[in-house]
Design a protein around this motif. Structure first.
Motif, PDB file in Angstrom:
ATOM      1  N   ALA A   1     -37.126  23.414  34.029  1.00 34.66           N
ATOM      2  CA  ALA A   1     -36.299  22.180  33.625  1.00 34.66           C
ATOM      3  C   ALA A   1     -36.645  21.558  32.325  1.00 34.66           C
ATOM      4  O   ALA A   1     -35.898  21.069  31.622  1.00 34.66           O
ATOM      5  CB  ALA A   1     -36.388  21.313  34.869  1.00 34.66           C
TER       6      ALA A   1
ATOM      7  N   VAL B   1     -31.915  13.785  37.489  1.00 33.72           N
ATOM      8  CA  VAL B   1     -31.943  14.297  38.691  1.00 33.72           C
ATOM      9  C   VAL B   1     -31.816  13.304  39.818  1.00 33.72           C
ATOM     10  O   VAL B   1     -31.080  13.588  40.931  1.00 33.72           O
ATOM     11  CB  VAL B   1     -33.505  15.202  38.509  1.00 33.72           C
ATOM     12  CG1 VAL B   1     -33.653  15.576  40.115  1.00 33.72           C
ATOM     13  CG2 VAL B   1     -33.487  16.174  37.613  1.00 33.72           C
TER      14      VAL B   1
ATOM     15  N   THR C   1     -36.028  20.756  41.375  1.00 30.73           N
ATOM     16  CA  THR C   1     -36.131  20.815  40.055  1.00 30.73           C
ATOM     17  C   THR C   1     -36.542  22.327  39.715  1.00 30.73           C
ATOM     18  O   THR C   1     -37.397  22.938  40.187  1.00 30.73           O
ATOM     19  CB  THR C   1     -37.019  19.978  39.299  1.00 30.73           C
ATOM     20  OG1 THR C   1     -38.362  20.022  39.906  1.00 30.73           O
ATOM     21  CG2 THR C   1     -36.762  18.356  39.591  1.00 30.73           C
TER      22      THR C   1
ATOM     23  N   CYS D   1     -34.664  13.252  32.036  1.00 32.12           N
ATOM     24  CA  CYS D   1     -34.554  14.451  32.876  1.00 32.12           C
ATOM     25  C   CYS D   1     -34.525  14.098  34.256  1.00 32.12           C
ATOM     26  O   CYS D   1     -33.854  14.422  35.234  1.00 32.12           O
ATOM     27  CB  CYS D   1     -35.224  15.682  32.727  1.00 32.12           C
ATOM     28  SG  CYS D   1     -34.456  17.122  33.540  1.00 32.12           S
ATOM     29  N   THR D   2     -35.884  13.452  34.814  1.00 33.42           N
ATOM     30  CA  THR D   2     -35.897  12.644  36.062  1.00 33.42           C
ATOM     31  C   THR D   2     -34.980  11.682  36.441  1.00 33.42           C
ATOM     32  O   THR D   2     -34.609  11.898  37.687  1.00 33.42           O
ATOM     33  CB  THR D   2     -37.381  12.221  36.016  1.00 33.42           C
ATOM     34  OG1 THR D   2     -38.115  13.066  35.671  1.00 33.42           O
ATOM     35  CG2 THR D   2     -37.705  11.342  37.261  1.00 33.42           C
TER      36      THR D   2
ATOM     37  N   GLY E   1     -30.242  20.210  37.677  1.00 29.51           N
ATOM     38  CA  GLY E   1     -29.886  20.569  38.798  1.00 29.51           C
ATOM     39  C   GLY E   1     -28.796  20.994  39.194  1.00 29.51           C
ATOM     40  O   GLY E   1     -28.688  21.483  40.449  1.00 29.51           O
TER      41      GLY E   1
END
Length: 291
Positions: A184, A222, A180, A218-219, A36
């Motif tokens: 993504a 973020v 997101t 990825c989470t 992001g």
């Protein structure tokens, strides 16, 4: 796939190796975009993470360097892990020294713990990884856990694991919203994690999800993006440790609300939720900063 197909001996004795990874400006920028950064192209504080002029690597990029070049212990059919039932459940990163926006990292994984929760209850695999410079200096240490939902009951040991602390029971001191992208997961998988549950709708449905889910890595990125926005105004050089537990999957396109509790002593707590679904997705977050 039957849970009895997990070969714990093959997993425990897996021949891990040192992996040499070279990363470029393109890799650094791709990672930043996937979590992001750069969503607001007029934000000067985000620009150094997505623009090759004075480029900075976002710290959690370290969790991707070398991991996917030596993850065959997860995908090897002889080990028997059911990928459609595997979830990333915890992640932590300790940064020992600064690392450049381009360069070379040497990585080595080890398995720390394998817990059999029993037939129908899955298993937990804890791992750790060290990342060193080409000259052998320790750059960072990563630790993490996978919940192998389809692999319990193979006859392994059952034991206790350390637990991350709960966030404070009071309103957060700071918050940040991070959107997101719907793409993504498609971006993040180019970094190396090609598990089809993040791209193939049919595989996601077999895993019990309505659509492909966002990678745990990825989470995590973020969520930490939200932490450094609200706590550090993107000055990531003070970040020394960050860890959290994944409590629910994120769908690409979700907006995450990151709440931060500043303890005022170089330590903080955080969690992330998806307000539209009234769901906490990252919990028990801990942060340690240079004073």
């Amino acid at each position: 796939m039957s849970s009895a197909t997990l070969d714990q001996e093959r997993l425990r004795t897996w021949p891990f190796r040192d992996v040499r990874v070279t990363y470029t400006e393109k890799d650094t920028i791709l990672y930043a975009l996937s979590i992001g950064l750069g969503a607001d192209p007029t934000d000067a504080a985000q620009l150094p993470y997505v623009y090759e002029r004075d480029l900075i690597a976002f710290p959690t990029m370290l969790t991707t360097l070398g991991m996917y070049q030596d993850d065959q212990f997860i995908t090897d059919p002889g080990v028997g892990i059911d990928l459609s039932q595997m979830l990333h459940t915890e992640m932590a990163l300790t940064i020992h020294r600064p690392f450049p926006a381009t360069g070379e990292v040497h990585s080595r994984i080890s398995i720390d713990r394998l817990i059999d929760r029993g037939e129908g209850r899955g298993a937990i695999l804890d791992f750790s990884r060290q990342m060193r410079s080409a000259s052998g200096e320790l750059i960072a240490t990563e630790s993490g856990s996978f919940f192998l939902r389809g692999n319990g009951g193979f006859g392994g040991s059952n034991g206790e694991r350390p637990r991350l602390p709960a966030v404070p029971d009071r309103p957060a001191d700071r918050t940040a919203e991070i959107d997101t992208s719907r793409s993504a997961a498609l971006l993040f998988r180019l970094i190396g994690d090609r598990n089809p549950i993040h791209v193939d709708p049919e595989v996601a449905r077999r895993g019990g999800f309505p659509a492909p889910i966002l990678h745990g890595g990825c989470t995590f990125g973020v969520a930490v993006h939200g932490v450094v926005r609200s706590l550090l105004n993107y000055q990531t050089e003070r970040l020394r440790h960050v860890g959290a537990r994944f409590s629910a999957p994120v769908l690409p396109g979700d907006t995450l609300m990151i709440e931060v509790w500043d303890h005022g002593d170089g330590r903080a707590a955080f969690r992330a939720s998806v307000p539209a679904r009234e769901m906490v997705v990252v919990d028990n977050g801990v942060v340690v900063l240079d004073q």
